[in-house]
Design an enzyme around this catalytic site. Sequence first.
Site, PDB file in Angstrom:
ATOM      1  N   HIS A  72       0.690  -1.121   0.082  1.00  0.00           N
ATOM      2  CA  HIS A  72      -0.117   0.259   0.147  1.00  0.00           C
ATOM      3  C   HIS A  72       0.894   1.315  -0.081  1.00  0.00           C
ATOM      4  CE1 HIS A  72      -3.087   3.010   0.882  1.00  0.00           C
ATOM      5  NE2 HIS A  72      -2.594   3.205   2.013  1.00  0.00           N
ATOM      6  N   HIS A  79       3.171   6.991   5.650  1.00  0.00           N
ATOM      7  CA  HIS A  79       2.260   7.579   6.279  1.00  0.00           C
ATOM      8  C   HIS A  79       1.406   7.101   7.281  1.00  0.00           C
ATOM      9  CE1 HIS A  79       0.183   4.996   2.870  1.00  0.00           C
ATOM     10  NE2 HIS A  79      -0.809   5.313   3.748  1.00  0.00           N
ATOM     11  N   GLU A 118       0.676   5.423  13.044  1.00  0.00           N
ATOM     12  CA  GLU A 118      -0.509   5.054  13.333  1.00  0.00           C
ATOM     13  C   GLU A 118      -0.652   3.466  13.412  1.00  0.00           C
ATOM     14  OE1 GLU A 118      -5.192   5.224  11.293  1.00  0.00           O
ATOM     15  OE2 GLU A 118      -3.782   6.641  10.811  1.00  0.00           O
ATOM     16  N   ASP A 119       0.156   2.888  12.634  1.00  0.00           N
ATOM     17  CA  ASP A 119       0.049   1.509  12.715  1.00  0.00           C
ATOM     18  C   ASP A 119       1.084   0.493  13.469  1.00  0.00           C
ATOM     19  OD1 ASP A 119      -2.420   1.479  11.678  1.00  0.00           O
ATOM     20  OD2 ASP A 119      -1.705   1.363   9.541  1.00  0.00           O
ATOM     21  N   ASP A 168      -3.537   8.563  -0.978  1.00  0.00           N
ATOM     22  CA  ASP A 168      -3.951   7.464  -0.024  1.00  0.00           C
ATOM     23  C   ASP A 168      -5.181   6.992  -0.153  1.00  0.00           C
ATOM     24  OD1 ASP A 168      -3.898   5.669   2.195  1.00  0.00           O
ATOM     25  OD2 ASP A 168      -4.441   7.368   3.538  1.00  0.00           O
ATOM     26  N   ASP A 176     -24.617  13.929 -24.529  1.00  0.00           N
ATOM     27  CA  ASP A 176     -23.389  14.341 -23.868  1.00  0.00           C
ATOM     28  C   ASP A 176     -22.724  13.123 -23.306  1.00  0.00           C
ATOM     29  OD1 ASP A 176     -23.910  16.773 -25.095  1.00  0.00           O
ATOM     30  OD2 ASP A 176     -24.462  17.488 -23.202  1.00  0.00           O
TER      31      ASP A 176
END
Length: 629
Positions: A61, A86, A90-91, A151, A271
């Site tokens: 990722h 990034h 957090e992880d 992201d 269109d």
Amino acid sequence: MDTDITRHYEELIEDRSNEFFYMVRDLLSEEDKRRVEYAFRFAKAAHGDQKRKTGEPYILHPIAVARIAAVELELGANPIIAAFLHDVVEDTHHTIEDIRERFGDDVAFLVGVVTKQKKEHYEISKQVDNFKQMLDSVHYDIRALLLKLADRLHNMRTLSSMRPDKQMKIAGETDYFYAPLANRLGLHKIKTELENLSFRFRCPREYAALEDALRKERIEREKYINGFMENITRLLTSRGLPVRTQLRYRAPYKVWRKMYTSGCDFHHIDDKYYVRIIYGDVPGMSEKDVCLRIYSALTDVYKERPHSVNNYIDSPKENGYQSFHVKLLSDKGVWEEIHISSENMVRKSQFGCLAERSEGNITNWIEKFKTVLQDVACHGKEVEYMEGVTMSFYNDDIMVYSPQGMYVILPKNATALDFAFEIHSNIGKHAQYAKINGRLCSVKTVLQRGDCVEIGTNDNIEPRPDWLDHVVTYKAKRHLRTMLNRQRKISYIRCPNCRPLPGDEVIGFKDRFDKITLHRRDCKSAIRQASYDGDAIVAVNFEEDGEFLYPACISIFAIDRYHLLIDLIDCITNKLKLSMISLTSTCEDEIVNCTIEFHVHSSRELHEVIDHISAIEGVDEVKQKFVGR
């Protein structure tokens, strides 16, 4: 078997990372390439054995996000490094200080912005607080928003691995916030992909049906369209205007949206595609001059549909989009939509605020965006934060003008009231009428692109509650809500039949929601209700208040004569200084029957009107008129 899977994933990581570094080989300096590679190795070690919902190694990722940042957004070394990192804070066990120590303050700032903050209590909600944290970063740097878009784009591209409820949550956020954000930043390609992916996961059956219908139509029309484009290329080349053409089919979401707003099915909307004519630089000529030469050459051969021109070159959209649109009648009798764009305009459509990499251009975008966000933040208690933000992104916009030539950009379906508040809050507050292209109109009139709008004001006019239903901009809604909240609220409802006024003998009835309806004591509805719901009766003191006006109605019978209506109007508006709502009059056999509705403060003032009108020559009878009687 586990060993084979592990080996497969290690090979996949190596292939994806090698592919990434090959793509950026000419985009970064040697020093920056070393820093970016270190960030990749650090992120890979930090995420270790973590897996995505697909079962793939998590590091795939960050590699994908870094690729979007580098190749699709053409960002520099530090945002690319932040893309790899990034999710580390957090992880994993690493902190923002670890990032700062290894990669510097700038990278730490970018990573900090896209890291979701964990709190015991959220100011509004977890999602909205995260949006606010991200948007606050634009006060310093727009790159953090672009990093978050990268992201989100990869998350949407891989959303099929999520549960349906998670798909709906993420797709809803994307449709409501991230796609409009990309639009505001001028990133048309990313905005379109986000919208389309969101639609695909929210409504998979509708998406699949539209995708199939578009595929079939493309096959059916391919030969005809290719021939039409070849004729255009041949025509313009013969006039010394070398161009290239593209056939651009609109995505299923765009087609669905047009079907939804127009109420038509797939086969009855126009269109679904357009032909883009792209031209390069011509020595000694401006982009506009070349565009107009192309337009002139085309209309020498093809009939132009009246009122089909949209000149976005002189009047760019709020997100910076420029092009020249026109519809031409093909030799098959079909109106074809044509977009005439320079190579530079096409690049701007893709990269938006990043198309021109000068520091001044980026600063101007940031300042324009900051003004909107600061205004929203300052009035967060009056308008829900997310409502204010998303209203300000404007998915579609129009440009209208003042009589002095000043242009104002508004969202599609904006009204003259929106225009008035955009000019100044006092103009909006006292807006009485509009003149649109010289024609007198209500201030609730919906505006069209290119309209010239003049607002007439009256100091006696004040905002009315129904105005909120006739504005779409954040600014107009905020001002109206503020102004209406400052007006004293009436704590009761007047009976629509007897229409009591302050000073009348009244009685109230309270319903189960504690709302009180006022009636005159001689009102038939009140008498009937008192007979079976006497416990709901409450005493009410209904006194005159100079702040409030109430509609009242009188009927007049008089002998017809010259100047009678003028005398009636003069009595009410000039002598008694009251505001008239309506006047209807009939005359039969020299007898005039006239009904006048106007505003009064009380029954005392109403009877004063009746006394004055009764004294007018020829008037025989004046009485209050009640609806339903």
